[in-house]
Design an enzyme around this catalytic site. Structure first.
Site, PDB file in Angstrom:
ATOM      1  N   HIS A 194      41.731   9.952  -1.921  1.00  0.00           N
ATOM      2  CA  HIS A 194      40.463  10.210  -1.991  1.00  0.00           C
ATOM      3  C   HIS A 194      39.855  11.349  -0.714  1.00  0.00           C
ATOM      4  O   HIS A 194      38.485  11.396  -0.539  1.00  0.00           O
ATOM      5  CB  HIS A 194      39.363   9.163  -2.017  1.00  0.00           C
ATOM      6  N   ARG A 245      26.298   8.972   1.970  1.00  0.00           N
ATOM      7  CA  ARG A 245      26.827   8.912   3.404  1.00  0.00           C
ATOM      8  C   ARG A 245      26.236   9.831   4.120  1.00  0.00           C
ATOM      9  O   ARG A 245      26.469  11.271   3.987  1.00  0.00           O
ATOM     10  CB  ARG A 245      28.004   8.224   3.635  1.00  0.00           C
ATOM     11  N   LYS A 304      28.898  16.823   4.403  1.00  0.00           N
ATOM     12  CA  LYS A 304      28.148  16.842   3.622  1.00  0.00           C
ATOM     13  C   LYS A 304      26.955  17.590   3.823  1.00  0.00           C
ATOM     14  O   LYS A 304      26.218  17.950   2.846  1.00  0.00           O
ATOM     15  CB  LYS A 304      27.808  15.241   2.941  1.00  0.00           C
TER      16      LYS A 304
HETATM   17  C1  NBG Z   1      35.438   9.478  -1.315  1.00  0.00           C
HETATM   18  C2  NBG Z   1      35.172  10.852  -1.417  1.00  0.00           C
HETATM   19  C3  NBG Z   1      34.187  11.153  -2.473  1.00  0.00           C
HETATM   20  C4  NBG Z   1      34.757  10.673  -3.825  1.00  0.00           C
HETATM   21  C5  NBG Z   1      34.986   9.141  -3.396  1.00  0.00           C
HETATM   22  C6  NBG Z   1      35.498   8.591  -4.713  1.00  0.00           C
HETATM   23  C7  NBG Z   1      36.449   8.424   0.581  1.00  0.00           C
HETATM   24  C8  NBG Z   1      37.467   8.076   1.544  1.00  0.00           C
HETATM   25  N1  NBG Z   1      36.581   9.189  -0.248  1.00  0.00           N
HETATM   26  O1  NBG Z   1      34.120  12.677  -2.608  1.00  0.00           O
HETATM   27  O2  NBG Z   1      34.627  11.369  -0.218  1.00  0.00           O
HETATM   28  O3  NBG Z   1      33.814  10.807  -4.713  1.00  0.00           O
HETATM   29  O4  NBG Z   1      35.735   8.907  -2.300  1.00  0.00           O
HETATM   30  O5  NBG Z   1      36.643   9.121  -5.246  1.00  0.00           O
HETATM   31  O6  NBG Z   1      35.480   7.436   0.686  1.00  0.00           O
END
Ligand code: NBG
Length: 842
Positions: A373, A565, A570
């Site tokens: 992720h 967050r 971001k």
């Molecule tokens: C987050 C990403 C997001 C993504 C979500 C679900 C973590 C480690 N990753 O971009 O930053 O949408 O995972 O996949 O929290």
């Protein structure tokens, strides 16, 4: 809130009885009964929470037939998906269950005829904040889709006593408050103390020969903890399937250490209990740099070991051979947090169940699949060898063994390539030695996926490049999705009704049906209704903002929203640079004919992430100046809504005109908020990052506000030597904005307050805000112009919604089921009806 839809008749339960009946009279008496017999209260002394609890139990009773019959069905040799995740951000359960059961309107009537307000009771529910953000919420959307698609599944995780902190803003700064979500009880879970398992820690391993002369290893731990499961039903939408979310709580094996107690050490005896229970006390907020906290590794191992032992027990109870484990279970690793499962399954199979290594390795690799992720290298988990070996001595041995066998294969393929070898190794030996969890997950899984097309491509080119070259066949992409049940039916009942009126309700489970709205985009009266609904929903949010923050915002202004967050990548601070630019333009020309805007922000910063906290302080400081400046009154407002969580998301996403998805290209793995906004009719201003790329592809470039550098341009500029200061120097408007912050204008003359942020932008700017500034501002200007043409804006909004079918989590889950898990739906029949306890009597 009115019912989003007509109630459906709950299929197959036809018997009218006090425990499951659905007539208004029965529902009312069930409510009264639960208040008396479960909460132990007379109506006169009952609190709102008592009523909420009584209602929740009334609903839970109506869910149990499905839940128990689902569990029963899965005993019959079906392949079950086990979703292992350290986080499940499931959100409030009451309304979701009402909708999925199809009894919202009936319950409302029963509650209101009892003299209560359903809305007030709904607001009593404390959401389980068992996750940080996108990753945990994704797991929750996936559970919803698994049930709705009737796929056998169990979610395994941790029952944190304290979830993600509650956020308050004091003097512009974030303050973290402990989340006591369990303090008034949780009616949705059922504890199963008899199904506990034991989890070992520490100690050493002992090597020996068994009675047949085979070499064996056993683990002599120095501590054993009990894992007690707590089950929550996850009901699908208008199906009988209710899968289980099984969360583990740590407890002491014995309440007292009797040996210590006997020698008079009472406190020492209780200590062990406290230490064990600490294990599942608190969710770790994902700090900027993950810190190798010992307790965190304990948590990870604890829940993974509980889950795998639970699966083995389930399997053995059906008398199926353990050697078919991978045919019975598909285990998904949600990021590397549960990656220790690879070593744990090997240990269970080899040491405890005496299966030979090669066979066990075949089972393990065919069981696990791994989802990555993140592309941020600093977020890749690794554990110091010393800590790891102290806590999990046997697992370290197993990891060394896996590594040795793996590196032998690597050497065969790339003789003499030491660089490859050291990058692929499960052990980082570049300095202090670490275990690399992503490497363990890649080697121990048969499938590896990213969460958006761009993300998967970048994984193959960057963080997992060597693994891609070694095992190209393991890689796949599964773009994230969100559940339309919670993120539309539940949170946007007005729009749900309008859409259903026009195209029927099949879209709720077949989101591609929304395409049928396309032709309606040309229908002026439909557009009028669409606009009216957005207006009313914005009015609701405006009322909330007024009540909570005492800020008056105009629902007619453009609602420009960024909730997620807080993180530098971001780029909430890029948004702030636009806010100040907008402000400066108004100040310089008071007659400027500008499209009025309300800038809304929300999101939590990790407690240890100073820069993120400073960004919140900046937003609130700018808000204070702007909102109190009579020169810009009625034309702009800035709001930071504290404590963004699932419940608040449900209010906020539907009220947006503009969705801010402005991360530096190549940094956001996917994003899922971007999908929730677009599904609810917001237009996106965004970079070519994460799933934005695919959203834009689907909705059409003409209905998406694109800006900024591409990933390749970001890499290129970095390689050539990026000098943010030059952008500042050469752009008068940007310079004015930065200078205004530096001058102390937003900080009562304090020129030092925001200096760390400004210096970072001028001299480092890792996330290239200054490089993207002008493009962002120009695109924001296009947004303002576009919003003036309301008819066309509405058209674009309708087309956005009509083309969001791809982003249903049902689509994502179907892809996982086909490509990775190889599982099929198993519909549940309600065979064992147990009305009014009658099955006890037969
Ligand atoms: C987050 C990403 C997001 C993504 C979500 C679900 C973590 C480690 N990753 O971009 O930053 O949408 O995972 O996949 O929290």
């Amino acid at each position: 809130m009115n019912a989003p839809l007509e109630d459906s008749l709950t299929p197959q339960i036809r018997v009218e009885d006090d425990r499951t009946g659905l007539s208004i009279t029965t529902l009312r008496s069930a409510l009264a009964d639960n208040l008396f017999y479960i909460q132990g209260k007379f109506p006169g002394t009952a609190t709102k929470n008592d009523y909420y609890m009584a209602l929740a139990y009334t609903v839970r009773d109506r869910l149990l037939q499905r839940w128990l019959n689902t569990t029963q069905t899965y005993r019959k040799n079906v392949k079950v998906v086990c979703y292992l995740s350290a986080e499940f951000l499931i959100g409030p359960q009451l309304v979701n269950n009402l909708i999925n059961l199809g009894i919202y309107a009936k319950i409302r009537q029963a509650v209101e005829e009892s003299g209560l307000s359903l809305q007030e009771l709904i607001e009593q529910e404390e959401e389980p904040g068992l996750g940080n953000g996108g990753l945990g919420r994704l797991a929750a959307c996936y559970l919803d889709s698994l049930s709705t698609l009737e796929i056998p599944a169990i979610g395994y995780g941790i029952r944190y006593e304290f979830g993600i902190f509650d956020q308050e803003i004091r003097d512009g700064w974030q303050v973290e408050i402990t989340d006591k979500w369990l303090q008034y009880g949780n009616p949705w879970e059922i504890a199963r103390p008899e199904e506990y398992v034991e989890v070992k820690f520490g100690g050493r391993s002992e090597h020996y020969y068994d009675e047949k002369g085979n070499y064996r290893v056993r683990w002599i731990p120095d501590r054993v903890v009990k894992g007690v499961p707590y089950d929550t039903p996850i009901l699908g939408y208008q199906v009988n399937t209710a899968n289980t979310l099984r969360l583990w709580k740590a407890e002491a094996i014995e309440s007292f250490d009797f040996q210590a107690f006997n020698i008079g050490d009472y406190y020492g005896a209780v200590d062990a209990k406290i230490v064990s229970e600490n294990l599942t006390k608190i969710l770790y907020p994902n700090d900027e740099v993950i810190q190798g906290k010992e307790l965190r590794l304990q948590q990870q191992y604890f829940f993974v070991s509980c889950a795998l032992q639970d699966m083995i027990r389930l399997l053995l109870s059906t008398e199926v051979s353990l050697e078919t484990f991978h045919q019975q279970f598909a285990v998904q690793l949600n990021d590397t947090h549960p990656a220790i499962g690879v070593a744990e399954l090997m240990r269970l199979l080899v040491d405890e169940h005496r299966i030979d290594w090669d066979k066990a390795w075949h089972i393990t690799q065919n069981t696990f699949a791994f989802t990555n992720h993140t592309l941020l290298p600093e977020a890749l988990e690794k554990w110091p060898i010393e800590l790891f070996g102290r806590l999990l001595p046997r697992h370290l041995e197993i990891i060394y063994e896996i590594n040795q066998r793996f590196l032998d294969r690597v050497r065969m393929k790339y003789p003499r390539d030491l660089g490859k070898l050291s990058r692929l190794s499960l052990i980082d030996e570049s300095g202090e030695r670490y275990v690399r969890m992503a490497n363990l997950a890649c080697v121990g899984s048969h499938a590896i996926n990213g969460v958006a097309e761009l993300h998967t491509e970048l994984l193959k080119k960057t963080v997992l490049k060597d693994f891609y070259e070694f095992f190209p066949e393991k890689f796949a992409n599964v773009t994230n999705g969100v559940t339309p049940r919670r993120w539309m039916v539940l949170s946007n009942p007005r729009l749900t009704r309008l859409i259903t009126e026009k195209i029927g309700d099949r879209w709720i489970t077949h989101l591609d049906d929304l395409r049928k709205l396309e032709t309606l985009a040309d229908d002026a009266s439909f557009r009028q209704q669409w606009r009216q609904i957005k207006q009313e929903t914005k009015g609701d949010l405006a009322a909330y903002i007024r009540k909570k923050l005492d800020i008056i915002v105009d629902p007619k202004s453009l609602f420009d929203i960024q909730v997620k967050r807080i993180h530098e990548y971001k780029r909430q601070h890029l948004n702030v640079l636009h806010v100040i630019t907008f402000y400066n333009r108004l100040k310089h020309d008071r007659d400027l004919d500008i499209t009025p805007r309300t800038f809304i922000f929300g999101g939590k910063a990790a407690p240890g992430y100073f820069m993120a906290k400073l960004i919140i302080k900046l937003i609130v400081s700018v808000a204070n100046i702007v909102n109190n400046d009579p020169d810009v009154r009625d034309r702009m407002k800035v709001v930071f809504i504290p404590d963004f969580n699932v419940t608040l998301g449900q209010r906020i996403y539907p009220a947006a005109d503009l969705s801010e998805q402005i991360s530096t290209a190549g940094k956001e793995a996917s994003g899922t908020g971007n999908m929730k906004f677009a599904l609810n009719g917001a237009l996106t201003i965004g970079t070519l990052d994460g799933a934005n790329v695919e959203i834009r592809e689907e909705v059409g470039a003409e209905n998406f506000f694109l800006f900024g550098l591409t990933t390749e341009e970001v890499y290129g500029l970095k390689a050539r030597g990026y000098r943010p200061f030059d952008y500042y120097n050469q752009n008068a408007e940007l310079k004015a904005v930065i200078d205004l912050i530096s001058s102390g204008f937003f900080s009562h003359g304090d020129v030092d307050l925001f200096k760390p942020l400004i210096d970072n932008l001028l001299y480092r700017d890792d996330y290239m805000l200054l490089a993207d500034y002008q493009s962002y501002i120009d695109t924001q200007e296009k947004v303002s112009q576009a919003y003036r043409d309301r008819e066309n804006w509405t058209r674009m909004s309708i087309l956005n919604v009509a083309r969001m079918g791809k982003f249903s989590s049902d689509r994502s889950i179907r892809e996982y089921a086909q490509k990775i898990w190889k599982v099929e739906p198993v519909p549940v029949e309600l065979l064992q009806l147990c009305p009014g306890g009658q099955c006890l009597l037969v």
